[in-house]
Design a protein around this motif. Sequence first.
Motif, PDB file in Angstrom:
ATOM      1  N   ARG A  88      -8.953   6.016   5.161  1.00  0.00           N
ATOM      2  CA  ARG A  88      -7.194   5.423   5.166  1.00  0.00           C
ATOM      3  C   ARG A  88      -6.004   6.019   5.004  1.00  0.00           C
ATOM      4  N   GLY A  89      -5.650   6.698   3.790  1.00  0.00           N
ATOM      5  CA  GLY A  89      -4.754   7.400   3.974  1.00  0.00           C
ATOM      6  C   GLY A  89      -3.747   6.140   2.849  1.00  0.00           C
ATOM      7  N   THR A  90      -3.709   5.601   2.220  1.00  0.00           N
ATOM      8  CA  THR A  90      -3.743   4.874   1.412  1.00  0.00           C
ATOM      9  C   THR A  90      -4.093   4.327   0.280  1.00  0.00           C
ATOM     10  N   ILE A  91      -3.340   4.138  -0.888  1.00  0.00           N
ATOM     11  CA  ILE A  91      -3.740   3.573  -2.480  1.00  0.00           C
ATOM     12  C   ILE A  91      -2.958   2.598  -2.291  1.00  0.00           C
ATOM     13  N   SER A 150     -15.688   3.408  -1.805  1.00  0.00           N
ATOM     14  CA  SER A 150     -14.538   2.996  -1.491  1.00  0.00           C
ATOM     15  C   SER A 150     -13.374   3.469  -2.102  1.00  0.00           C
ATOM     16  N   ILE A 151     -13.981   5.165  -2.421  1.00  0.00           N
ATOM     17  CA  ILE A 151     -12.777   6.305  -2.230  1.00  0.00           C
ATOM     18  C   ILE A 151     -12.941   6.939  -0.656  1.00  0.00           C
ATOM     19  N   SER A 152     -13.942   6.856  -0.362  1.00  0.00           N
ATOM     20  CA  SER A 152     -13.799   7.315   0.634  1.00  0.00           C
ATOM     21  C   SER A 152     -12.977   6.766   1.908  1.00  0.00           C
ATOM     22  N   MET A 177       0.864  -0.637  -0.009  1.00  0.00           N
ATOM     23  CA  MET A 177      -0.336   0.316   0.285  1.00  0.00           C
ATOM     24  C   MET A 177       0.809   0.798  -0.320  1.00  0.00           C
ATOM     25  N   ILE A 178       0.583   2.583  -0.598  1.00  0.00           N
ATOM     26  CA  ILE A 178       1.635   4.029  -0.764  1.00  0.00           C
ATOM     27  C   ILE A 178       0.425   4.624   0.360  1.00  0.00           C
ATOM     28  N   THR A 179       1.161   5.433   1.197  1.00  0.00           N
ATOM     29  CA  THR A 179       0.881   6.128   1.651  1.00  0.00           C
ATOM     30  C   THR A 179       0.501   7.716   0.928  1.00  0.00           C
ATOM     31  N   PHE A 180      -0.901   7.574   0.392  1.00  0.00           N
ATOM     32  CA  PHE A 180      -1.523   9.241  -0.162  1.00  0.00           C
ATOM     33  C   PHE A 180      -2.076  10.068   0.041  1.00  0.00           C
ATOM     34  N   ASP A 181      -1.642  11.190  -0.115  1.00  0.00           N
ATOM     35  CA  ASP A 181      -2.680  12.171   0.194  1.00  0.00           C
ATOM     36  C   ASP A 181      -3.810  12.112  -0.372  1.00  0.00           C
TER      37      ASP A 181
END
Length: 65
Positions: free
Chosen positions: A37-40, A30-32, A1-5
């Motif tokens: 979660r802060g990850t994708i 899903s996007i919410s 998983m990638i931490t994403f803003d």
Amino acid sequence: MITFDFNQLLFDKRKSVSDISKLLRTPFKSISVMIERGTIKPSFLALLETHFGDCSKYVKKQKAA
């Protein structure tokens, strides 16, 4: 998983969660969850980049373990 803003991406692109959901054909919920979660996943990052170009500035640096 990638931490994403995700919030910063939405702000910079002037899009709402609903707009992104329709554009990417991904369920709103899903996007919410991704935003909360802060990850994708890397595959989702690739999907984002097909629509918005380079999104590397929204990837947060992870701390070394």
